[in-house]
Write a protein that holds these residues in place. Structure first.
Motif, mmCIF file in Angstrom:
data_model
loop_
_atom_site.group_PDB
_atom_site.id
_atom_site.type_symbol
_atom_site.label_atom_id
_atom_site.label_comp_id
_atom_site.label_asym_id
_atom_site.label_seq_id
_atom_site.Cartn_x
_atom_site.Cartn_y
_atom_site.Cartn_z
ATOM 1 N N VAL A 1 0.785 -1.136 0.039
ATOM 2 C CA VAL A 1 0.077 0.069 0.170
ATOM 3 C C VAL A 1 0.853 1.265 0.101
ATOM 4 O O VAL A 1 1.911 1.246 0.557
ATOM 5 C CB VAL A 1 -1.006 -0.073 1.088
ATOM 6 N N ASN B 1 -3.057 5.168 0.592
ATOM 7 C CA ASN B 1 -4.084 4.428 1.046
ATOM 8 C C ASN B 1 -3.779 3.795 2.466
ATOM 9 O O ASN B 1 -4.740 3.502 3.273
ATOM 10 C CB ASN B 1 -3.894 3.167 0.173
ATOM 11 N N PHE B 2 -2.405 3.923 2.929
ATOM 12 C CA PHE B 2 -2.194 3.530 4.303
ATOM 13 C C PHE B 2 -2.583 4.776 5.213
ATOM 14 O O PHE B 2 -3.373 4.399 6.516
ATOM 15 C CB PHE B 2 -0.666 3.418 4.532
ATOM 16 N N LEU C 1 -6.124 3.366 6.275
ATOM 17 C CA LEU C 1 -6.030 2.698 7.235
ATOM 18 C C LEU C 1 -5.810 3.358 8.699
ATOM 19 O O LEU C 1 -6.505 3.030 9.757
ATOM 20 C CB LEU C 1 -5.146 1.474 7.174
ATOM 21 N N LEU D 1 -9.044 4.852 10.012
ATOM 22 C CA LEU D 1 -9.666 3.864 10.895
ATOM 23 C C LEU D 1 -9.253 3.673 12.158
ATOM 24 O O LEU D 1 -10.290 3.751 13.098
ATOM 25 C CB LEU D 1 -9.989 2.541 10.268
ATOM 26 N N LEU E 1 -3.439 -7.466 15.066
ATOM 27 C CA LEU E 1 -2.767 -6.557 13.813
ATOM 28 C C LEU E 1 -1.784 -7.424 13.172
ATOM 29 O O LEU E 1 -1.635 -7.306 12.057
ATOM 30 C CB LEU E 1 -2.190 -5.408 14.540
ATOM 31 N N ILE F 1 -6.186 -7.042 3.779
ATOM 32 C CA ILE F 1 -6.251 -5.484 4.147
ATOM 33 C C ILE F 1 -7.709 -5.230 4.933
ATOM 34 O O ILE F 1 -7.754 -4.191 5.607
ATOM 35 C CB ILE F 1 -6.140 -4.444 2.831
ATOM 36 N N PRO F 2 -8.849 -5.934 4.532
ATOM 37 C CA PRO F 2 -10.007 -5.409 5.173
ATOM 38 C C PRO F 2 -9.807 -6.190 6.509
ATOM 39 O O PRO F 2 -10.506 -5.201 7.614
ATOM 40 C CB PRO F 2 -10.875 -6.224 4.262
ATOM 41 N N LEU G 1 -7.195 -6.227 8.221
ATOM 42 C CA LEU G 1 -6.305 -5.319 8.946
ATOM 43 C C LEU G 1 -7.078 -3.919 9.105
ATOM 44 O O LEU G 1 -6.850 -3.433 10.438
ATOM 45 C CB LEU G 1 -5.256 -4.904 8.001
ATOM 46 N N ALA G 2 -8.108 -3.577 8.499
ATOM 47 C CA ALA G 2 -8.637 -2.157 8.684
ATOM 48 C C ALA G 2 -9.693 -2.582 10.171
ATOM 49 O O ALA G 2 -9.313 -1.735 10.960
ATOM 50 C CB ALA G 2 -9.634 -2.096 7.540
ATOM 51 N N LEU H 1 -7.387 -2.561 13.055
ATOM 52 C CA LEU H 1 -6.989 -1.225 13.456
ATOM 53 C C LEU H 1 -7.973 -0.371 14.169
ATOM 54 O O LEU H 1 -7.594 0.459 15.107
ATOM 55 C CB LEU H 1 -6.261 -0.314 12.216
#
Length: 376
Positions: free
Chosen positions: A38, A42-43, A46, A49, A88, A94-95, A97-98, A101
């Motif tokens: 990413v 984009n990071f 994240l 969130l 984490l 990625i979803p 991880l979101a 977070l």
């Protein structure tokens, strides 16, 4: 063990735990970005969130701290907070991880409000300024977390292994100190729970907290990438910026209480703002690792005392209950600390990281200008 359970150590353990987990996360940001492929923008989404999770938790944690007792809330949140750092590391997509977070942010925000509320009770009990010393423990924890990340990176330890070992060791060593026999102040509260914002009496205090939170959040989430991408350091050396920042905060926060007693809150805050501005200037114009790390050190010195003084002022307000006051100032402080990096990510894609740090420096100047509102 019981002889070690003093009020100061109980609160310090909570701050230390919080700092270790945040420092651990920050130290592996480059590795996590590389793993998921990413970019900064984009990071930044994240990180948004993570910030939203914290913002949502502030009013709830403030209400619960007032109605149930801050110490009870802190103990309850500690376990899921430890679980969240492990989650984490294990997030495979990625979803997920979101989601992890967001949960991590909620736990961080909740325990931070509860610990600051508990800290204000202990400060009153001890009848002297000790709030900065508690935040020094947070910074010490961040140093330990960052140092652990440096070692894990050098040893090429997988992120999930690093995070779960951190969770187990941190909980095992610090958890018992949270079991201190302490009766928190309980207040009757009314009304619905909504986003907690500073009232007119605390608004300028909130602005100072916002400026400080933005600086701390930028150092936490972007210092490693700044050193790697702008200065061109190796990934293992990229952690040195936040390490220097955190070490400076530890040293300054351990000294800040005595400086406040001698010079007063306003003077210490004004000097702090100037130090942060000078440090950010060195970061923006610097081309070598030593000079930029020196900038992060001065930046850490500058921000060290600001949030503790803002929280202490909020807790001492004669109109707003301590939990609600701290939660409202925390909304500005940690909102900027966690949402600010999202904006930094977007701005960095459109401009450069140097421009982003310059803007953070302008907010640091605001701290010096508004310093008088932190007079107790």
């Amino acid at each position: 063990m019981r002889t070690l359970l003093t009020p100061w150590r109980g609160v310090a353990a909570g701050f230390l735990l919080n700092g270790i987990l945040l420092g651990t996360w920050a130290s592996r940001v480059p590795a996590i970005m590389a793993h998921f492929h990413v970019d900064k923008a984009n990071f930044g989404v994240l990180l948004l969130l993570l910030g939203l999770g914290a913002l949502i938790s502030f009013p709830v944690a403030g209400r619960l701290s007032d109605s149930l007792g801050a110490v009870r809330v802190a103990r309850t949140i500690a376990i899921p907070f430890l679980v969240s750092i492990a989650a984490l590391g294990f997030a495979p997509t990625i979803p997920l991880l979101a989601i992890a977070l967001f949960f991590f942010g909620m736990c961080h925000g909740s325990i931070d409000v509860a610990m600051n509320s508990w800290a204000s009770e202990v400060e009153k009990h001890m009848k002297r300024s000790v709030m900065s010393s508690f935040h020094a423990m947070w910074s010490l924890g961040a140093v330990l977390g960052a140092a652990g990340g440096y070692v894990a990176t050098v040893l090429q330890t997988p992120v999930y292994v690093h995070f779960i070992v951190t969770a187990v060791m941190t909980g095992g060593m610090l958890g018992p100190f949270l079991l201190l026999d302490w009766q928190s102040t309980i207040r009757a509260v009314s009304g619905s729970v909504g986003l907690s914002l500073p009232t007119s009496g605390l608004f300028l205090v909130g602005l100072i907290a916002l400026a400080s939170g933005l600086g701390e959040g930028t150092a936490l989430d972007w210092s490693a990438l700044y050193l790697r991408d702008i200065i061109g350091t190796e990934e293992s050396d990229a952690a040195l910026g936040y390490t220097g920042f955190s070490v400076a905060m530890v040293v300054m926060r351990l000294k800040a209480d005595s400086l406040v007693t001698r010079w007063g809150s306003a003077t210490v805050t004004r000097i702090s703002g100037f130090s942060a501005v000078i440090g950010i200037f060195l970061i923006v114009v610097g081309e070598t690792l030593p000079l930029v790390v020196a900038g992060f050190v001065l930046m850490g010195v500058g921000y060290a005392a600001v949030l503790p003084l803002a929280f202490s002022r909020a807790a001492a307000d004669l109109v707003v209950p301590a939990g609600k006051g701290i939660a409202s100032v925390a909304t500005f402080a940690y909102g900027a600390m966690t949402l600010g990096p999202f904006a930094i990510g977007l701005l960095a894609e459109a401009t450069t990281m140097r421009v982003c740090f310059f803007i953070v420096g302008l907010f640091a100047a605001l701290v010096a200008v508004l310093a008088p509102v932190l007079k107790q």
